[in-house]
Design a protein around this motif. Structure first.
Motif, PDB file in Angstrom:
ATOM      1  N   SER A  73       4.667   1.476  -8.191  1.00  7.95           N
ATOM      2  CA  SER A  73       3.715   1.845 -10.240  1.00  7.95           C
ATOM      3  C   SER A  73       4.901   2.028 -10.456  1.00  7.95           C
ATOM      4  CB  SER A  73       3.054   3.437  -9.715  1.00  7.95           C
ATOM      5  OG  SER A  73       1.860   2.727  -8.273  1.00  7.95           O
ATOM      6  N   ILE A  74       4.681   1.105 -11.674  1.00 12.57           N
ATOM      7  CA  ILE A  74       5.183   0.668 -12.772  1.00 12.57           C
ATOM      8  C   ILE A  74       5.519   2.332 -13.465  1.00 12.57           C
ATOM      9  CG2 ILE A  74       6.508  -0.195 -14.627  1.00 12.57           C
ATOM     10  CD1 ILE A  74       6.514  -2.563 -12.700  1.00 12.57           C
ATOM     11  N   PHE A  85      11.983   6.879  -8.920  1.00 15.42           N
ATOM     12  CA  PHE A  85      13.758   6.097  -9.223  1.00 15.42           C
ATOM     13  C   PHE A  85      13.794   5.236 -10.636  1.00 15.42           C
ATOM     14  CE2 PHE A  85      12.516   6.359  -5.249  1.00 15.42           C
ATOM     15  CZ  PHE A  85      14.091   6.935  -4.108  1.00 15.42           C
ATOM     16  N   ILE A  86      14.713   5.059 -11.407  1.00 18.62           N
ATOM     17  CA  ILE A  86      14.717   3.931 -11.769  1.00 18.62           C
ATOM     18  C   ILE A  86      15.634   3.078 -11.776  1.00 18.62           C
ATOM     19  CG2 ILE A  86      16.361   4.445 -14.468  1.00 18.62           C
ATOM     20  CD1 ILE A  86      15.787   7.087 -14.794  1.00 18.62           C
ATOM     21  N   ILE A  87      15.063   2.068 -12.484  1.00 17.16           N
ATOM     22  CA  ILE A  87      15.590   0.352 -12.050  1.00 17.16           C
ATOM     23  C   ILE A  87      16.143  -0.124 -12.765  1.00 17.16           C
ATOM     24  CG2 ILE A  87      15.235  -1.496 -10.402  1.00 17.16           C
ATOM     25  CD1 ILE A  87      12.447  -0.153  -8.962  1.00 17.16           C
ATOM     26  N   LYS A 119       0.722  -1.194  -0.006  1.00 17.02           N
ATOM     27  CA  LYS A 119      -0.045  -0.034   0.150  1.00 17.02           C
ATOM     28  C   LYS A 119       0.952   1.128   0.042  1.00 17.02           C
ATOM     29  CE  LYS A 119      -4.499  -2.322   2.176  1.00 17.02           C
ATOM     30  NZ  LYS A 119      -5.053  -1.969   3.288  1.00 17.02           N
ATOM     31  N   LEU A 120       1.957   1.476   0.425  1.00 18.27           N
ATOM     32  CA  LEU A 120       2.697   2.968   1.186  1.00 18.27           C
ATOM     33  C   LEU A 120       3.663   3.246  -0.393  1.00 18.27           C
ATOM     34  CD1 LEU A 120       4.525   2.118   4.683  1.00 18.27           C
ATOM     35  CD2 LEU A 120       2.604   3.931   3.433  1.00 18.27           C
ATOM     36  N   ASN A 121       3.718   1.167  -0.929  1.00 24.03           N
ATOM     37  CA  ASN A 121       5.055   1.387  -1.931  1.00 24.03           C
ATOM     38  C   ASN A 121       3.777   2.301  -3.377  1.00 24.03           C
ATOM     39  OD1 ASN A 121       7.431   0.453  -0.641  1.00 24.03           O
ATOM     40  ND2 ASN A 121       6.739  -2.279  -1.482  1.00 24.03           N
ATOM     41  N   GLY A 122       3.183   2.004  -2.915  1.00 24.72           N
ATOM     42  CA  GLY A 122       1.507   2.701  -4.666  1.00 24.72           C
ATOM     43  C   GLY A 122       1.954   3.546  -4.481  1.00 24.72           C
ATOM     44  N   LYS A 123       3.039   4.578  -3.879  1.00 26.23           N
ATOM     45  CA  LYS A 123       2.654   5.265  -4.082  1.00 26.23           C
ATOM     46  C   LYS A 123       4.361   6.307  -4.763  1.00 26.23           C
ATOM     47  CE  LYS A 123       0.998   6.740  -0.268  1.00 26.23           C
ATOM     48  NZ  LYS A 123       0.730   7.448   2.097  1.00 26.23           N
ATOM     49  N   ILE A 124       5.478   5.343  -4.956  1.00 23.11           N
ATOM     50  CA  ILE A 124       6.617   5.288  -5.591  1.00 23.11           C
ATOM     51  C   ILE A 124       6.050   5.007  -7.127  1.00 23.11           C
ATOM     52  CG2 ILE A 124       8.902   4.870  -5.309  1.00 23.11           C
ATOM     53  CD1 ILE A 124       8.271   4.602  -2.654  1.00 23.11           C
ATOM     54  N   LYS A 125       6.787   5.891  -7.789  1.00 24.51           N
ATOM     55  CA  LYS A 125       6.391   6.034  -9.698  1.00 24.51           C
ATOM     56  C   LYS A 125       8.186   5.541  -9.573  1.00 24.51           C
ATOM     57  CE  LYS A 125       5.026  10.090  -9.927  1.00 24.51           C
ATOM     58  NZ  LYS A 125       4.432  11.102 -10.879  1.00 24.51           N
ATOM     59  N   VAL A 126       8.017   4.383 -10.114  1.00 26.34           N
ATOM     60  CA  VAL A 126       9.756   3.660 -10.898  1.00 26.34           C
ATOM     61  C   VAL A 126       9.642   3.334 -12.493  1.00 26.34           C
ATOM     62  CG1 VAL A 126      10.512   3.260  -8.727  1.00 26.34           C
ATOM     63  CG2 VAL A 126       9.027   1.369 -10.555  1.00 26.34           C
ATOM     64  N   THR A 127      10.768   3.013 -13.205  1.00 20.75           N
ATOM     65  CA  THR A 127      11.162   2.908 -14.397  1.00 20.75           C
ATOM     66  C   THR A 127      12.039   1.795 -14.303  1.00 20.75           C
ATOM     67  OG1 THR A 127      10.550   4.997 -15.212  1.00 20.75           O
ATOM     68  CG2 THR A 127      11.671   3.647 -17.406  1.00 20.75           C
ATOM     69  N   LEU A 139      16.055  -3.569  -2.917  1.00 20.40           N
ATOM     70  CA  LEU A 139      15.153  -2.763  -4.033  1.00 20.40           C
ATOM     71  C   LEU A 139      14.622  -1.845  -2.670  1.00 20.40           C
ATOM     72  CD1 LEU A 139      13.818  -4.887  -6.765  1.00 20.40           C
ATOM     73  CD2 LEU A 139      14.823  -2.532  -6.539  1.00 20.40           C
ATOM     74  N   GLU A 140      13.929  -2.808  -1.306  1.00 14.81           N
ATOM     75  CA  GLU A 140      13.642  -1.427  -0.534  1.00 14.81           C
ATOM     76  C   GLU A 140      14.508  -0.661   0.187  1.00 14.81           C
ATOM     77  OE1 GLU A 140      10.047  -3.132   2.909  1.00 14.81           O
ATOM     78  OE2 GLU A 140      11.736  -4.553   2.661  1.00 14.81           O
ATOM     79  N   LYS A 141      15.547  -0.592   0.305  1.00 16.15           N
ATOM     80  CA  LYS A 141      16.481   0.183   0.744  1.00 16.15           C
ATOM     81  C   LYS A 141      16.785   1.213   0.328  1.00 16.15           C
ATOM     82  CE  LYS A 141      18.815  -3.038   3.650  1.00 16.15           C
ATOM     83  NZ  LYS A 141      20.464  -4.047   3.972  1.00 16.15           N
ATOM     84  N   LYS A 142      16.797   1.016  -0.769  1.00 19.41           N
ATOM     85  CA  LYS A 142      16.896   1.692  -2.238  1.00 19.41           C
ATOM     86  C   LYS A 142      15.958   2.881  -2.583  1.00 19.41           C
ATOM     87  CE  LYS A 142      21.103   1.226  -3.249  1.00 19.41           C
ATOM     88  NZ  LYS A 142      21.851   2.156  -2.873  1.00 19.41           N
ATOM     89  N   LEU A 143      14.485   2.594  -2.425  1.00 22.83           N
ATOM     90  CA  LEU A 143      13.089   3.014  -2.809  1.00 22.83           C
ATOM     91  C   LEU A 143      12.256   3.385  -1.785  1.00 22.83           C
ATOM     92  CD1 LEU A 143      11.810   0.266  -5.966  1.00 22.83           C
ATOM     93  CD2 LEU A 143      13.062   2.535  -6.203  1.00 22.83           C
ATOM     94  N   CYS A 144      12.678   4.795  -1.328  1.00 24.21           N
ATOM     95  CA  CYS A 144      12.259   5.561  -0.495  1.00 24.21           C
ATOM     96  C   CYS A 144      11.659   6.518  -1.095  1.00 24.21           C
ATOM     97  CB  CYS A 144      13.167   5.575   0.629  1.00 24.21           C
ATOM     98  SG  CYS A 144      14.679   6.833   0.272  1.00 24.21           S
ATOM     99  N   MET A 145      11.055   7.102  -0.259  1.00 24.24           N
ATOM    100  CA  MET A 145      10.445   8.296  -1.032  1.00 24.24           C
ATOM    101  C   MET A 145      11.268  10.149  -0.842  1.00 24.24           C
ATOM    102  SD  MET A 145       7.216   8.132  -2.656  1.00 24.24           S
ATOM    103  CE  MET A 145       6.831   9.435  -2.594  1.00 24.24           C
ATOM    104  N   LYS A 146      11.329  10.070  -1.813  1.00 22.03           N
ATOM    105  CA  LYS A 146      12.466  11.803  -1.862  1.00 22.03           C
ATOM    106  C   LYS A 146      11.286  12.792  -0.807  1.00 22.03           C
ATOM    107  CE  LYS A 146      12.416  12.145  -6.283  1.00 22.03           C
ATOM    108  NZ  LYS A 146      12.256  12.863  -7.420  1.00 22.03           N
ATOM    109  N   PRO A 147      12.324  12.958   0.154  1.00 24.74           N
ATOM    110  CA  PRO A 147      11.759  14.295   1.292  1.00 24.74           C
ATOM    111  C   PRO A 147      10.678  15.467   0.341  1.00 24.74           C
ATOM    112  CG  PRO A 147      14.333  14.220   1.146  1.00 24.74           C
ATOM    113  CD  PRO A 147      13.534  13.485   0.077  1.00 24.74           C
TER     114      PRO A 147
END
Length: 203
Positions: free
Chosen positions: A143-144, A151-153, A119-127, A195-203
């Motif tokens: 969210s892709i 972030f770009i993975i 649920k929390l991760n859905g707010k983060i957009k990634v390519t 991925l969990e460590k790197k994909l955090c929301m930007k301040p």
């Protein structure tokens, strides 16, 4: 029946209870009745293709091989809760497989944690560049998108090509199959944690 597999897939055969098989990184160098290989691997011979990117894919691959070779399922993979999902205890026990003790204790094997995190991760957009990483990212609930990602993975084998075009801390490199453990569960555990460590929301 002569069964052939690759080093990356061998643990799945052991966990499924298959005892007799040959291992070769390049299956087409040998003759066999069937090859068990990763989904992206093409072979001239008949093959069973499996995916091992996510914890659920590992489960499904063990099931697939047990069904294909008529092996009794001894790991209670089929038990589900009222929502059709593996219950927390059953999900954890899914990795106490035949011939192999559970070797990781990932938070992502806990359905309560998974539900909240997704649920929390859905707010983060990634390519995402690569199908194997898309499987993991989708499973984690991110969210892709194609445009304006947070972030770009990308896999390590695209590093030189991408970093010539893209720079900054938005880039997240993930080791590909040849640069991680041959144990699928350990491999998934490492990538999920990274991925969990790197994909955090930007301040």
């Amino acid at each position: 029946m002569r069964i052939l597999t690759t080093p990356m897939c061998e643990p799945i055969l052991k966990w499924a209870g298959i005892d007799e098989y040959q291992v070769n990184k390049n299956p087409d160098e040998e003759e066999a009745d069937v090859a068990i290989v990763l989904s992206e691997t093409n072979t001239r011979m008949k093959s069973i293709k499996i995916k091992l990117n996510t914890f659920s894919q590992i489960q499904e691959s063990v099931h697939m091989l047990q069904n294909a070779f008529g092996i009794e399922n001894s790991s209670n993979f089929s038990e589900r809760d009222s929502n059709g999902e593996n219950s927390k205890n059953n999900y954890l026990n899914n990795f106490n497989l035949k011939n192999s003790p559970r070797e990781v204790d990932s938070k992502w094997l806990d359905n309560d944690y998974r539900t909240k995190a997704r649920k929390l991760n859905g707010k983060i957009k990634v390519t995402v560049y690569s199908n194997f990483l898309k499987d993991i990212v989708k499973d984690m609930g991110y969210s892709i998108v194609n445009d304006k990602p947070d972030f770009i993975i990308y896999p390590d084998y695209l590093e030189s090509a991408l970093e010539k075009k893209l720079t900054g801390d938005k880039l997240i490199k993930v080791p590909s199959h040849g640069n991680v453990s041959l144990n699928p569960v350990k491999r998934a555990h490492f990538r999920y944690n990274l991925l969990e460590k790197k994909l955090c929301m930007k301040p």
